[in-house]
Design an enzyme around this catalytic site. Structure first.
Site, PDB file in Angstrom:
ATOM      1  N   LYS A 220       1.236  -0.842   0.060  1.00  8.85           N
ATOM      2  CA  LYS A 220      -0.309  -0.020  -0.209  1.00  8.85           C
ATOM      3  C   LYS A 220       0.741   1.398  -0.098  1.00  8.85           C
ATOM      4  CE  LYS A 220      -3.874   1.937   3.042  1.00  8.85           C
ATOM      5  NZ  LYS A 220      -4.677   2.105   4.040  1.00  8.85           N
ATOM      6  N   LYS A 273      -2.142  -1.889  -3.748  1.00  6.53           N
ATOM      7  CA  LYS A 273      -3.010  -0.465  -4.027  1.00  6.53           C
ATOM      8  C   LYS A 273      -2.415   1.074  -3.308  1.00  6.53           C
ATOM      9  CE  LYS A 273      -5.985   1.478  -0.556  1.00  6.53           C
ATOM     10  NZ  LYS A 273      -6.476   1.915   0.920  1.00  6.53           N
TER      11      LYS A 273
HETATM   12  C1  PBG Z   1      -7.198   3.389   5.967  1.00  2.16           C
HETATM   13  C2  PBG Z   1      -7.533   3.136   4.150  1.00  2.16           C
HETATM   14  C3  PBG Z   1      -7.602   4.088   2.981  1.00  2.16           C
HETATM   15  C4  PBG Z   1      -7.315   4.031   1.919  1.00  2.16           C
HETATM   16  C5  PBG Z   1      -8.643   2.840   2.212  1.00  2.16           C
HETATM   17  N1  PBG Z   1      -8.381   2.319   3.303  1.00  2.16           N
HETATM   18  C6  PBG Z   1      -7.457   5.640   3.572  1.00  2.16           C
HETATM   19  C7  PBG Z   1      -5.672   6.193   3.345  1.00  2.16           C
HETATM   20  O1  PBG Z   1      -4.977   4.964   3.727  1.00  2.16           O
HETATM   21  O2  PBG Z   1      -5.129   6.928   3.645  1.00  2.16           O
HETATM   22  C8  PBG Z   1      -8.033   4.733   0.955  1.00  2.16           C
HETATM   23  C9  PBG Z   1      -9.736   3.784  -0.294  1.00  2.16           C
HETATM   24  C10 PBG Z   1      -9.431   4.748  -1.769  1.00  2.16           C
HETATM   25  O3  PBG Z   1      -9.240   6.069  -1.809  1.00  2.16           O
HETATM   26  O4  PBG Z   1     -11.087   4.198  -2.177  1.00  2.16           O
HETATM   27  N2  PBG Z   1      -5.633   3.088   5.816  1.00  2.16           N
END
Ligand code: PBG
Length: 349
Positions: A220, A273
Site C-alpha cells: 500500500k 493499492k
Molecule cells: C485506511 C484506508 C485508506 C483507504 C483505504 N483504507 C486511506 C488511507 O490510507 O489514507 C483508501 C481507499 C481509497 O482511496 O479508495 N487506511
C-alpha cells in the site's frame, strides 16, 4: 507497397527468423486483423474476461445518520446508514459481487480509536448487520484506525508524533477479533504496520477464529489518489502524512518484500493499492507469488473517471469496464472498486 516488399525479404531462412516466424508469423501471410474481423471471432480469441465475482464493493457506513449522504468528491457514492447498508449488501448479493468491504465512519473518535476495539462499537455492528442480512455474501472488514482516531493516523501516536507500530499491533489484533466475532469472512488490515498480519493471525487463532481469512493490504503506497476517501471516511490528517508507514511510490522491489513478509506471516490473499498507477506492481506480485491477488481501484481513480465523464470527456461505463478489465489482464484476481455495482449491472445485461 515498398514496405511489403521489404517485409517479404526479411522473412528469410535464417534460424532466428524461422523461430520468430513460427511464433508470431509475418506479414503478409500473417494478418492480425483476421482475429478482429467480427465480434464472434473477437469473442473466440479473447484472453481475459471480467466477471461479477471479481468485483468487491467498498462501502462506507456512518453511525448516527438518519439518511444516507452523497459524497461530493465521489459522485454516485454514499455514506450509508447502519440501516441502508443492508440494502446495499442485498443488492451486492443479488448482483453476485465477489464481496463487500466495509469501512466505518465514526462519531466516537479518540486518540486510540477505542470504539473499534469494543464489541458494541461501529465496526462490530456494521459487520454483524450485513452478516445477518446476507448469509451468502462474502463480508470483508477493513481493519485500520484512521477512521476511528481523532488525529486521523492509522494507530496511536508516540510522544514524537509518529504512529507507534507495536502498540498498533495489539490494537489491530483486537479489531480483528471484533470483526471475526461479528461474522466477517475476511479481515483486511490496511494500516501498513510491520508485523500486523502475524499479530492478527495469532490473535484470531487464539480466539478460535482459525477459519477467518486475512487479506493483507500488502503493498500500500502513500498515495495522493486517496484524497476523496479521506473526505468520504472523515479521516483527513490533523498533522503530517503517512509516509513513515505507507510505501514510497518510487519503489517496486520493496513491494515484493512487503508481500513476501505478509505471506510468511500468514496472509491468505494480498492486495496492491492504489491500482492504476501501480499496474506493474500487480503484475510483478502475481508473477512472483501466484497468490490470490487483489487490486484496489481507489477513490481518486474513481473520481477522475466520474468527473471526466461529467465534463463529457469520457464515457463512464465504457471507460470503467476497460479499466477494470485492465486489472485482470495485469494479473489481479479481483478488484475493489466503487464502480463494482455499476459494472455488475453492465455485465448482467
Ligand atoms: C485506511 C484506508 C485508506 C483507504 C483505504 N483504507 C486511506 C488511507 O490510507 O489514507 C483508501 C481507499 C481509497 O482511496 O479508495 N487506511
Amino acid at each position: 507497397m515498398a514496405q511489403v516488399e521489404i517485409l517479404k525479404k526479411k522473412s528469410t531462412t535464417s534460424k532466428e527468423n524461422l523461430q520468430t516466424d513460427r511464433q508470431t508469423g509475418q506479414f503478409p501471410r500473417t494478418r492480425m486483423r483476421r482475429g478482429r474481423r467480427t465480434e464472434g471471432i473477437r469473442n473466440l480469441v479473447r484472453e481475459n474476461i471480467l466477471e461479477t465475482r471479481n468485483l468487491i464493493l467498498p462501502v462506507f457506513v456512518e453511525e448516527g445518520l438518519d439518511e444516507r449522504v452523497a459524497i461530493k468528491s465521489m459522485p454516485g457514492v454514499f455514506r450509508e446508514t447502519e440501516t441502508s447498508v443492508v440494502d446495499i449488501a442485498k443488492t451486492a448479493q443479488k448482483e453476485k459481487l465477489g464481496a463487500l468491504m466495509l469501512f466505518g465512519v465514526s462519531h466516537h473518535k479518540d486518540n486510540t480509536g477505542s470504539d473499534s476495539m469494543r464489541s458494541g462499537g461501529l465496526l462490530g455492528r456494521m459487520v454483524s448487520r450485513v452478516r445477518d442480512a446476507c448469509p451468502d455474501l462474502v463480508v470483508m472488514a477493513d481493519l485500520c484506525f484512521c477512521e476511528y482516531t481523532d488525529h486521523g493516523h492509522c494507530g496511536p501516536l508516540t510522544k514524537s508524533g509518529t504512529v507507534d507500530n507495536d502498540a498498533t499491533l495489539e490494537n489491530i489484533s483486537r479489531q480483528a477479533v471484533i470483526a471475526a466475532e461479528a461474522g466477517a469472512d475476511i479481515v483486511a488490515p490496511s494500516g501498513m504496520m510491520d508485523g500486523q498480519v502475524g499479530a492478527i493471525r495469532d490473535a484470531l487463532d487464539g480466539s478460535g477464529f482459525d477459519e477467518t481469512a486475512i487479506l493483507a493490504y500488502a503493498a500500500k503506497y502513500a498515495s495522493n489518489f486517496y484524497g476523496p476517501f479521506r473526505d468520504a471516511a472523515g479521516c483527513s490528517l490533523q498533522k503530517g502524512d503517512r509516509k513513515t508507514y505507507q510505501m514510497d511510490s518510487a519503489n517496486g522491489d520493496e513491494a515484493l518484500r512487503e508481500v513476501a513478509l505478509d505471506i510468511a506471516e500468514g496472509a491468505d490473499m494480498v492486495m496492491v493499492k492504489p491500482g492504476l498507477p501501480y499496474m506493474d506492481i500487480i503484475w510483478r506480485v502475481k508473477q512472483e507469488f501466484r497468490m490470490p491477488t487483489f487490486a484496489y481501484n481507489v477513490s481518486g481513480e474513481y473520481a477522475m473517471l466520474r468527473f471526466a465523464a461529467e465534463a463529457g470527456a469520457l464515457d463512464y461505463e465504457k471507460t470503467m469496464m476497460e479499466m477494470l478489465l485492465g486489472f485482470k489482464r495485469a494479473g489481479a484476481d479481483g478488484i475493489l472498486s466503487y464502480a463494482a455495482l455499476d459494472a455488475a449491472r453492465i455485465l448482467q445485461r
